[in-house]
Design a protein around this motif. Structure first.
Motif, PDB file in Angstrom:
ATOM      1  N   UNK A   1       0.818  -1.229   0.000  1.00  0.00           N
ATOM      2  CA  UNK A   1       0.000   0.000   0.000  1.00  0.00           C
ATOM      3  C   UNK A   1       0.849   1.275   0.000  1.00  0.00           C
ATOM      4  N   UNK A   2       1.926   1.281   0.808  1.00  0.00           N
ATOM      5  CA  UNK A   2       2.798   2.461   0.846  1.00  0.00           C
ATOM      6  C   UNK A   2       3.375   2.732  -0.527  1.00  0.00           C
ATOM      7  N   UNK A   3       3.875   1.645  -1.151  1.00  0.00           N
ATOM      8  CA  UNK A   3       4.571   1.807  -2.418  1.00  0.00           C
ATOM      9  C   UNK A   3       3.615   2.238  -3.518  1.00  0.00           C
ATOM     10  N   UNK A   4       2.406   1.675  -3.491  1.00  0.00           N
ATOM     11  CA  UNK A   4       1.440   2.044  -4.531  1.00  0.00           C
ATOM     12  C   UNK A   4       1.114   3.532  -4.420  1.00  0.00           C
ATOM     13  N   UNK A   5       0.850   4.004  -3.201  1.00  0.00           N
ATOM     14  CA  UNK A   5       0.452   5.405  -3.028  1.00  0.00           C
ATOM     15  C   UNK A   5       1.604   6.353  -3.351  1.00  0.00           C
ATOM     16  N   UNK A   6       2.775   6.130  -2.737  1.00  0.00           N
ATOM     17  CA  UNK A   6       3.899   7.034  -2.959  1.00  0.00           C
ATOM     18  C   UNK A   6       4.404   6.924  -4.388  1.00  0.00           C
TER      19      UNK A   6
ATOM     20  N   UNK B   1      -6.825   0.483   4.529  1.00  0.00           N
ATOM     21  CA  UNK B   1      -7.916   0.426   3.555  1.00  0.00           C
ATOM     22  C   UNK B   1      -8.794   1.672   3.686  1.00  0.00           C
ATOM     23  N   UNK B   2      -9.103   2.070   4.941  1.00  0.00           N
ATOM     24  CA  UNK B   2      -9.947   3.255   5.134  1.00  0.00           C
ATOM     25  C   UNK B   2      -9.289   4.483   4.504  1.00  0.00           C
ATOM     26  N   UNK B   3      -7.999   4.676   4.776  1.00  0.00           N
ATOM     27  CA  UNK B   3      -7.315   5.862   4.260  1.00  0.00           C
ATOM     28  C   UNK B   3      -7.255   5.813   2.730  1.00  0.00           C
ATOM     29  N   UNK B   4      -6.974   4.627   2.178  1.00  0.00           N
ATOM     30  CA  UNK B   4      -6.901   4.514   0.714  1.00  0.00           C
ATOM     31  C   UNK B   4      -8.243   4.854   0.078  1.00  0.00           C
ATOM     32  N   UNK B   5      -9.333   4.413   0.719  1.00  0.00           N
ATOM     33  CA  UNK B   5     -10.641   4.683   0.122  1.00  0.00           C
ATOM     34  C   UNK B   5     -11.022   6.154   0.256  1.00  0.00           C
ATOM     35  N   UNK B   6     -10.581   6.818   1.337  1.00  0.00           N
ATOM     36  CA  UNK B   6     -10.857   8.256   1.422  1.00  0.00           C
ATOM     37  C   UNK B   6     -10.148   8.989   0.286  1.00  0.00           C
ATOM     38  N   UNK B   7      -8.992   8.481  -0.126  1.00  0.00           N
ATOM     39  CA  UNK B   7      -8.289   9.095  -1.257  1.00  0.00           C
ATOM     40  C   UNK B   7      -9.133   8.974  -2.524  1.00  0.00           C
ATOM     41  N   UNK B   8      -9.724   7.789  -2.722  1.00  0.00           N
ATOM     42  CA  UNK B   8     -10.558   7.597  -3.906  1.00  0.00           C
ATOM     43  C   UNK B   8     -11.672   8.632  -3.933  1.00  0.00           C
ATOM     44  N   UNK B   9     -12.365   8.776  -2.789  1.00  0.00           N
ATOM     45  CA  UNK B   9     -13.479   9.728  -2.717  1.00  0.00           C
ATOM     46  C   UNK B   9     -12.991  11.162  -2.916  1.00  0.00           C
ATOM     47  N   UNK B  10     -11.907  11.520  -2.224  1.00  0.00           N
ATOM     48  CA  UNK B  10     -11.418  12.899  -2.308  1.00  0.00           C
ATOM     49  C   UNK B  10     -10.981  13.231  -3.728  1.00  0.00           C
TER      50      UNK B  10
ATOM     51  N   UNK C   1      -7.258  23.304 -12.001  1.00  0.00           N
ATOM     52  CA  UNK C   1      -6.904  21.920 -12.332  1.00  0.00           C
ATOM     53  C   UNK C   1      -5.427  21.780 -12.657  1.00  0.00           C
ATOM     54  N   UNK C   2      -4.965  20.617 -12.362  1.00  0.00           N
ATOM     55  CA  UNK C   2      -3.567  20.280 -12.512  1.00  0.00           C
ATOM     56  C   UNK C   2      -3.343  19.063 -11.669  1.00  0.00           C
ATOM     57  N   UNK C   3      -2.277  18.340 -11.906  1.00  0.00           N
ATOM     58  CA  UNK C   3      -2.081  17.091 -11.172  1.00  0.00           C
ATOM     59  C   UNK C   3      -1.572  17.315  -9.749  1.00  0.00           C
ATOM     60  N   UNK C   4      -1.141  18.569  -9.424  1.00  0.00           N
ATOM     61  CA  UNK C   4      -0.493  18.768  -8.119  1.00  0.00           C
ATOM     62  C   UNK C   4      -1.393  18.373  -6.957  1.00  0.00           C
ATOM     63  N   UNK C   5      -2.681  18.770  -7.059  1.00  0.00           N
ATOM     64  CA  UNK C   5      -3.605  18.425  -5.982  1.00  0.00           C
ATOM     65  C   UNK C   5      -3.575  16.918  -5.731  1.00  0.00           C
ATOM     66  N   UNK C   6      -3.656  16.171  -6.808  1.00  0.00           N
ATOM     67  CA  UNK C   6      -3.753  14.712  -6.662  1.00  0.00           C
ATOM     68  C   UNK C   6      -2.441  14.109  -6.179  1.00  0.00           C
ATOM     69  N   UNK C   7      -1.319  14.692  -6.648  1.00  0.00           N
ATOM     70  CA  UNK C   7      -0.021  14.195  -6.182  1.00  0.00           C
ATOM     71  C   UNK C   7       0.092  14.388  -4.675  1.00  0.00           C
ATOM     72  N   UNK C   8      -0.285  15.588  -4.212  1.00  0.00           N
ATOM     73  CA  UNK C   8      -0.205  15.868  -2.776  1.00  0.00           C
ATOM     74  C   UNK C   8      -1.144  14.969  -1.987  1.00  0.00           C
ATOM     75  N   UNK C   9      -2.323  14.738  -2.564  1.00  0.00           N
ATOM     76  CA  UNK C   9      -3.300  13.878  -1.891  1.00  0.00           C
ATOM     77  C   UNK C   9      -2.726  12.476  -1.688  1.00  0.00           C
ATOM     78  N   UNK C  10      -2.111  11.950  -2.750  1.00  0.00           N
ATOM     79  CA  UNK C  10      -1.548  10.598  -2.660  1.00  0.00           C
ATOM     80  C   UNK C  10      -0.382  10.550  -1.671  1.00  0.00           C
ATOM     81  N   UNK C  11       0.476  11.592  -1.705  1.00  0.00           N
ATOM     82  CA  UNK C  11       1.604  11.604  -0.775  1.00  0.00           C
ATOM     83  C   UNK C  11       1.107  11.662   0.657  1.00  0.00           C
ATOM     84  N   UNK C  12       0.086  12.497   0.871  1.00  0.00           N
ATOM     85  CA  UNK C  12      -0.467  12.622   2.205  1.00  0.00           C
ATOM     86  C   UNK C  12      -1.031  11.287   2.681  1.00  0.00           C
ATOM     87  N   UNK C  13      -1.719  10.585   1.768  1.00  0.00           N
ATOM     88  CA  UNK C  13      -2.256   9.276   2.146  1.00  0.00           C
ATOM     89  C   UNK C  13      -1.128   8.297   2.443  1.00  0.00           C
ATOM     90  N   UNK C  14      -0.021   8.390   1.681  1.00  0.00           N
ATOM     91  CA  UNK C  14       1.118   7.506   1.953  1.00  0.00           C
ATOM     92  C   UNK C  14       1.623   7.768   3.375  1.00  0.00           C
TER      93      UNK C  14
END
Lengths: 101, 502
Positions: B23-28, B98-107, B121-134
């Motif tokens: 999970x860590x590796x997938x998110x980061x 799993x809970x944190x990963x699914x909140x990422x999906x929703x967010x 719009x831009x990918x930065x929001x999503x990159x930060x979101x994924x890093x934060x979830x990691x």
């Protein structure tokens, strides 16, 4: 007089307290960041002192992690400040008071 | 020679069980890959793609946790630790992963329409979101206080930036600086707590600390208790427990709404993961020392959150205070310091994450371009203008109030049961009182939506991503409200364990 570990711990506690009170008293965002650094470095001193006392390398290794985190924190903090100053130059923490309820 | 003391071959690098870190590796890894692809080829890629990729990565992390869940719930294999005992994989950490990963999906799904409407719009929001979830996942799986701190910082640093992501909105920037200063302040306290605990016990490894506290009677435990107090301050900030809650309303009101949805779900889950693992699991032998403080925190959080929520006029601030009072319910489970208490917190986190994401999804579309229309008056007449939106919001609000046949009812029920089982009658009564007070606030929003008229007939656009989130969240809330067993069983099976590799 010999300097025991306690001295270093007390010094760390004093620096931490200076940082914490400075963060609450000062109104310049940059000085507030410096106070955070002061707090983190006080903890570093505590870590090293304990590491020496316990004869354990873990305390010193922790310091490296903290240093990296502190550097990253400053980068983020300065970026946020720059973003704010673009809109209002010379803002102090008291000027940031749009949000209230 | 001084340096000759350490021969080069004496440095042993740890074996890394990569499968434990999926999970860590997938998110980061997803975050870094996205940043690379979009900085090289971003202009040729469609604007909806970043949020889809992020949702897929979040889902991937959740699916990647399934094999870990099978392994830790298998009687023969059980929980294990990885990467030189710095990461502990047990039912508890997998559940929260799993809970944190699914909140990422929703967010990520919520952000798609929001970012395009606000022209951010831009990918930065999503990159930060994924890093934060990691970072959040690292916190949930931490088996060492330093790793816990690193996870907390990875999580927080990304969220500080996300709070200020709306760069044309003064409120958003103010939220970012407030969150940053108070967050850094609380991190320093947490770190000092770690240092003192290290000094008192001689290790930062949670298993070693636990073993030390079990086997040794400390003659002078002042250092350790000071460490407890500082750790509690640091983690109290993150889960917004009263009196460390002052940042919550301001930050929730100012931050972009999808970010708030993540803050109230994913960030809170990571904070409670740390609180449970450090206090209930590791410092369990010292429960008599920290329980009274947690009792006081829980009572204050329950009452202050509910009472101050009632006097607000901004829906985002109301939901912020209500999230504080919900944190109080979860603190009850932490205070119980029992297996049932821990399970109640896990269940609460899982269902509350869905509720709060759904609520902020509605707020995000009603707030309109500029993200400013969030007073109760702006919700007036929503039932007539957008019945389905109002219906979904009503479901989430009723569930937050703890009405039966919704997931929120069982969440409150198990929290109060945990308090009663621990013979904390007064705490249970305060919790019920808090639920009654908070019900007024949810009703107030519902009355504005259904009974008050509005001459505002500006169209409310609901993007596809938000529709999906609202549909899934409402179905989850009602479905598992009627049949709660699956989630309850999962939360019960998700027991925390302290293990080092042999």
């Amino acid at each position: 007089m010999e300097l025991t570990t306690t001295w270093y711990l007390v010094l760390g506690a004093i620096i931490f307290a200076i940082g914490a009170s400075g963060l609450m008293i000062r109104r310049n965002p940059l000085v507030m960041f410096m106070c955070v650094e002061l707090m983190l470095n006080a903890v570093n001193l505590t870590f090293v002192a304990f590491g020496r006392e316990l004869d354990d390398l873990g305390g010193q290794v922790s310091v490296f992690f903290v240093l990296v985190v502190a550097a990253a924190e400053v980068v983020i903090g300065l970026a946020i400040i720059v973003a704010i100053m673009r809109h209002r130059s010379g803002a102090t923490a008291d000027d940031l008071s749009v949000l209230r309820g | 020679m001084f340096f000759a003391q350490v021969a080069p071959d004496s440095i042993v690098t740890p074996d890394i069980a990569w499968t434990a870190l999926v999970p860590h590796l997938v998110l980061a890894g997803g975050a870094i890959l996205m940043l690379m692809v979009w900085s090289l080829a971003g202009r040729w890629l469609p604007r909806w793609l970043p949020s889809m990729v992020t949702a897929a990565v979040g889902l991937g992390a959740a699916i990647g946790s399934i094999h870990l869940w099978r392994r830790v719930t298998d009687a023969d294999r059980g929980p294990f630790s990885a990467v030189a005992d710095s990461v502990g994989i047990d039912g508890f950490s997998v559940f929260l992963t799993v809970v944190i990963s699914l909140t990422v999906v929703f967010a990520a799904l919520l952000a798609d329409g929001y970012l395009r409407r606000e022209r951010l719009d831009g990918p930065e929001y999503h990159v930060l979101l994924l890093l934060s979830a990691a970072g959040g996942v690292t916190m949930a799986t931490a088996n060492d206080l330093i790793v816990l701190f690193l996870g907390l910082e990875i999580l927080s640093l990304a969220v500080y930036v996300l709070a200020g992501y709306h760069n044309r909105r003064a409120q958003s920037q103010e939220a970012a600086i407030k969150y940053f200063v108070l967050g850094a302040f609380s991190s320093a306290f947490l770190l000092y707590g770690i240092a003192l605990t290290y000094g008192a016990t001689g290790s930062t490894n949670l298993v070693d600390i636990n073993a030390y506290l079990r086997s040794t009677v400390l003659v002078d435990d002042g250092l350790l208790l000071a460490g407890f107090a500082l750790l509690l301050v640091g983690l109290g900030f993150k889960v917004s427990a009263v009196p460390f809650h002052t940042w919550t309303p301001d930050v929730y009101q100012g931050s972009p709404t999808p970010v708030v949805a993540f803050m109230a779900s994913g960030v809170k889950a990571a904070g409670f993961a740390a609180l449970l693992r450090v206090f209930v699991v590791t410092f369990g032998t010292y429960a008599d020392d920290w329980k009274p403080i947690l009792y006081a925190l829980a009572v204050a959080t329950l009452l202050v959150g509910a009472i101050l929520a009632v006097v607000q006029n901004d829906v985002k601030r109301m939901l912020a205070y209500s999230s504080i009072s919900h944190a109080g319910f979860m603190l009850i489970g932490v205070h119980a310091a029992s297996a049932d208490g821990t399970a109640s917190v896990l269940y609460y986190l899982a269902v509350y994450s869905v509720l709060v994401i759904g609520s902020f999804a509605v707020v995000g579309v009603v707030s309109g371009t500029g993200d400013g229309a969030t007073t109760v008056g702006d919700f007036a007449g929503l039932g007539a203008r957008r019945p389905w939106l109002a219906f979904a919001f009503t479901v989430f609000l009723l569930a937050q109030a703890g009405v039966p046949l919704t997931t929120g009812f069982f969440a409150k029920f198990y929290a109060i049961t945990a308090a009663v089982d621990g013979r904390s009658w007064a705490l249970a009564i305060v919790a019920m009182l808090s639920a009654v007070i908070a019900a007024y606030l949810y009703l107030r929003i519902m009355i504005a939506m259904w009974l008050e008229g509005s001459d505002d007939d500006a169209p409310i656009r609901v993007p596809v991503g938000t529709v999906v989130v609202l549909g899934v969240a409402a179905a989850f809330t009602i479905g598992f409200g009627i049949f709660p067993e699956p989630i309850v069983d999962l939360a019960r099976d998700a027991t925390p364990a302290l293990v080092n590799s042999p």
